[in-house]
Write a protein that holds these residues in place. Structure first.
Motif, PDB file in Angstrom:
ATOM      1  N   ALA A 105       0.833  -1.204   0.000  1.00  0.00           N
ATOM      2  CA  ALA A 105       0.000   0.000   0.000  1.00  0.00           C
ATOM      3  C   ALA A 105       0.865   1.252   0.000  1.00  0.00           C
ATOM      4  O   ALA A 105       0.609   2.211  -0.738  1.00  0.00           O
ATOM      5  CB  ALA A 105      -0.931  -0.004   1.206  1.00  0.00           C
ATOM      6  N   VAL A 106       1.914   1.255   0.821  1.00  0.00           N
ATOM      7  CA  VAL A 106       2.797   2.421   0.898  1.00  0.00           C
ATOM      8  C   VAL A 106       3.578   2.589  -0.402  1.00  0.00           C
ATOM      9  O   VAL A 106       3.740   3.699  -0.910  1.00  0.00           O
ATOM     10  CB  VAL A 106       3.765   2.289   2.089  1.00  0.00           C
ATOM     11  CG1 VAL A 106       4.733   3.470   2.121  1.00  0.00           C
ATOM     12  CG2 VAL A 106       2.994   2.214   3.405  1.00  0.00           C
ATOM     13  N   LEU A 111       4.645   5.711  -5.594  1.00  0.00           N
ATOM     14  CA  LEU A 111       4.679   5.872  -7.054  1.00  0.00           C
ATOM     15  C   LEU A 111       3.540   6.767  -7.541  1.00  0.00           C
ATOM     16  O   LEU A 111       3.709   7.560  -8.470  1.00  0.00           O
ATOM     17  CB  LEU A 111       4.621   4.515  -7.735  1.00  0.00           C
ATOM     18  CG  LEU A 111       5.962   3.850  -8.081  1.00  0.00           C
ATOM     19  CD1 LEU A 111       6.744   4.682  -9.096  1.00  0.00           C
ATOM     20  CD2 LEU A 111       6.804   3.589  -6.851  1.00  0.00           C
ATOM     21  N   GLY A 112       2.380   6.646  -6.910  1.00  0.00           N
ATOM     22  CA  GLY A 112       1.255   7.508  -7.271  1.00  0.00           C
ATOM     23  C   GLY A 112       1.584   8.976  -7.036  1.00  0.00           C
ATOM     24  O   GLY A 112       1.234   9.847  -7.842  1.00  0.00           O
ATOM     25  N   VAL A 147       8.849  -0.510  -3.972  1.00  0.00           N
ATOM     26  CA  VAL A 147       8.937   0.711  -4.771  1.00  0.00           C
ATOM     27  C   VAL A 147       9.868   0.480  -5.960  1.00  0.00           C
ATOM     28  O   VAL A 147       9.571   0.866  -7.094  1.00  0.00           O
ATOM     29  CB  VAL A 147       9.439   1.899  -3.920  1.00  0.00           C
ATOM     30  CG1 VAL A 147       9.755   3.108  -4.807  1.00  0.00           C
ATOM     31  CG2 VAL A 147       8.397   2.296  -2.882  1.00  0.00           C
ATOM     32  N   ALA A 148      10.987  -0.193  -5.692  1.00  0.00           N
ATOM     33  CA  ALA A 148      11.939  -0.499  -6.771  1.00  0.00           C
ATOM     34  C   ALA A 148      11.289  -1.363  -7.846  1.00  0.00           C
ATOM     35  O   ALA A 148      11.437  -1.111  -9.046  1.00  0.00           O
ATOM     36  CB  ALA A 148      13.160  -1.203  -6.186  1.00  0.00           C
ATOM     37  N   MET A 272      -1.792   8.433   4.667  1.00  0.00           N
ATOM     38  CA  MET A 272      -2.585   7.560   3.816  1.00  0.00           C
ATOM     39  C   MET A 272      -1.867   6.279   3.409  1.00  0.00           C
ATOM     40  O   MET A 272      -2.446   5.422   2.753  1.00  0.00           O
ATOM     41  CB  MET A 272      -2.983   8.313   2.540  1.00  0.00           C
ATOM     42  CG  MET A 272      -3.792   9.564   2.772  1.00  0.00           C
ATOM     43  SD  MET A 272      -5.412   9.226   3.479  1.00  0.00           S
ATOM     44  CE  MET A 272      -6.176   8.344   2.120  1.00  0.00           C
ATOM     45  N   GLY A 273      -0.593   6.129   3.774  1.00  0.00           N
ATOM     46  CA  GLY A 273       0.197   4.998   3.298  1.00  0.00           C
ATOM     47  C   GLY A 273      -0.457   3.645   3.487  1.00  0.00           C
ATOM     48  O   GLY A 273      -0.469   2.817   2.575  1.00  0.00           O
ATOM     49  N   ALA A 274      -1.001   3.412   4.655  1.00  0.00           N
ATOM     50  CA  ALA A 274      -1.612   2.117   4.957  1.00  0.00           C
ATOM     51  C   ALA A 274      -3.126   2.118   4.778  1.00  0.00           C
ATOM     52  O   ALA A 274      -3.790   1.139   5.125  1.00  0.00           O
ATOM     53  CB  ALA A 274      -1.273   1.700   6.390  1.00  0.00           C
ATOM     54  N   GLU A 275      -3.651   3.206   4.220  1.00  0.00           N
ATOM     55  CA  GLU A 275      -5.099   3.338   4.119  1.00  0.00           C
ATOM     56  C   GLU A 275      -5.665   2.639   2.880  1.00  0.00           C
ATOM     57  O   GLU A 275      -6.234   3.277   1.983  1.00  0.00           O
ATOM     58  CB  GLU A 275      -5.490   4.815   4.131  1.00  0.00           C
ATOM     59  CG  GLU A 275      -5.329   5.482   5.487  1.00  0.00           C
ATOM     60  CD  GLU A 275      -6.209   4.847   6.548  1.00  0.00           C
ATOM     61  OE1 GLU A 275      -7.424   4.743   6.349  1.00  0.00           O
ATOM     62  OE2 GLU A 275      -5.656   4.423   7.579  1.00  0.00           O
ATOM     63  N   THR A 276      -5.515   1.336   2.856  1.00  0.00           N
ATOM     64  CA  THR A 276      -6.203   0.504   1.870  1.00  0.00           C
ATOM     65  C   THR A 276      -6.901  -0.611   2.635  1.00  0.00           C
ATOM     66  O   THR A 276      -6.471  -0.981   3.739  1.00  0.00           O
ATOM     67  CB  THR A 276      -5.237  -0.122   0.840  1.00  0.00           C
ATOM     68  OG1 THR A 276      -4.394  -1.081   1.498  1.00  0.00           O
ATOM     69  CG2 THR A 276      -4.387   0.935   0.158  1.00  0.00           C
ATOM     70  N   ALA A 277      -7.955  -1.128   2.046  1.00  0.00           N
ATOM     71  CA  ALA A 277      -8.682  -2.216   2.704  1.00  0.00           C
ATOM     72  C   ALA A 277      -7.767  -3.414   2.928  1.00  0.00           C
ATOM     73  O   ALA A 277      -7.790  -4.059   3.984  1.00  0.00           O
ATOM     74  CB  ALA A 277      -9.885  -2.617   1.849  1.00  0.00           C
TER      75      ALA A 277
END
Length: 312
Positions: A105-106, A111-112, A147-148, A272-277
């Motif tokens: 998620a992070v 990248l986003g 990320v890489a 928001m890094g970990a803010e995914t379901a």
């Protein structure tokens, strides 16, 4: 055994249900404290808890003082600077994190944010592409590796600096290893920060380091705001009108940054890094499973305070 989940910012409902199933299947009791705004509520319910699961909630010496039965606390996430480790250690409380559960998620957010900044926050005008650009990974841990991997898919050339990771590991993953942090910043159009906040790293990212970035460089911070020297960042952005900064945590001088530099600076409204379901569920279930293993087998694999000082 009583396991308390105390979250000012609650887990997703499906995560809570999963945690409850894991805890109750092990024969333990689950207690929930969600959306609390008064620290006294936490003091009250933690008093008879044997285990504690938190997200970004601060486990301070005062919390520990009230938790007279507490044996283990797990931070559902990778960073654990919200846990007072000396206080835990002094009370023989095992402190853990759940590394890797939020990493994807992070990494996707990092990248986003690069795309968002390259396209001038989607305002009218000509932006840039990531293809062919150099990206520097500052700390090649769980998030840095992902990320890489994603950056390679964008056609970026990946550099990394991490004195705690063997050079051969990074080279085997087609990453160009930098011998110094200065080398990383001087070679990369984008630098993605993944260092923890500790006495060695706080305010370590400042004028001297960032001024080495190539023209048009962008710093992406999904780590901790404490690692940025915010006063020196202002000075640099004033002098280098080509540089940009995007962060996943609001800077202490955010209003000044936005007023002076506009769309050259971006901050998410909350971390928001970990803010995914998916990350929410993964971290919560991992925390519950770690607690069960600790009580059943004494497993301390993900302990982050000093093991030799804690007597299980």
């Amino acid at each position: 055994m009583k396991v308390l989940v105390a979250t000012e910012k609650p887990f997703a409902k499906v995560a809570v249900e999963g945690i409850k199933q894991i805890i109750e299947n092990a024969g333990y009791e689950l207690a929930l404290l969600e959306n609390y705004t008064d620290i006294n509520d936490l003091y009250q319910v933690v008093a008879d808890a044997d285990a504690l699961i938190v997200r970004s909630d601060k486990v301070t010496p005062e919390v520990i003082e009230h938790a007279t039965k507490l044996k283990i606390v797990v931070r559902a996430g990778a960073g654990y600077d919200n846990l007072d480790l000396p206080a835990c250690t002094a009370r023989n409380i095992v402190a853990m994190n759940t590394p890797g559960q939020n990493s994807n998620a992070v990494a996707e957010l990092a990248l986003g944010m690069m795309v968002y900044m390259a396209r001038n926050q989607f305002t009218p005008g000509t932006g840039k592409e990531l293809l062919g650009k150099n990206i520097g990974i500052h700390a090649y841990g769980n998030v840095g590796k992902l990320v890489a991997k994603i950056a390679k898919g964008f056609g970026m050339t990946v550099y990394a600096y991490d004195p705690f990771v063997k050079k051969e590991i990074m080279e085997n993953e087609s990453v160009i290893v930098c011998n110094t942090v200065e080398e990383l910043y001087s070679k990369c159009h984008y630098v993605s920060l993944h260092i923890p906040a500790n006495e060695q790293t706080k305010k370590s990212i400042g004028y001297d380091l960032l001024s080495k970035m190539p023209k048009g460089g962008t710093l992406i911070n999904t780590a901790r705001k404490e690692v940025i020297n915010e006063e020196e960042l202002v000075k640099l952005l004033e002098e280098r009108t080509d540089l940009k900064y995007a962060t996943d945590m609001t800077a202490g001088n955010h209003a000044e940054l936005i007023e002076k530099f506009g769309i050259r600076v971006f901050a998410t409204p909350k971390k928001m890094g970990a803010e995914t379901a998916e990350a929410n569920i993964n971290a919560g279930l991992a925390a519950a499973n770690q607690i069960v293993k600790f009580f059943q087998t004494g497993d301390t694999t993900f302990q982050v305070n000093k093991k030799h000082e804690v007597k299980n």
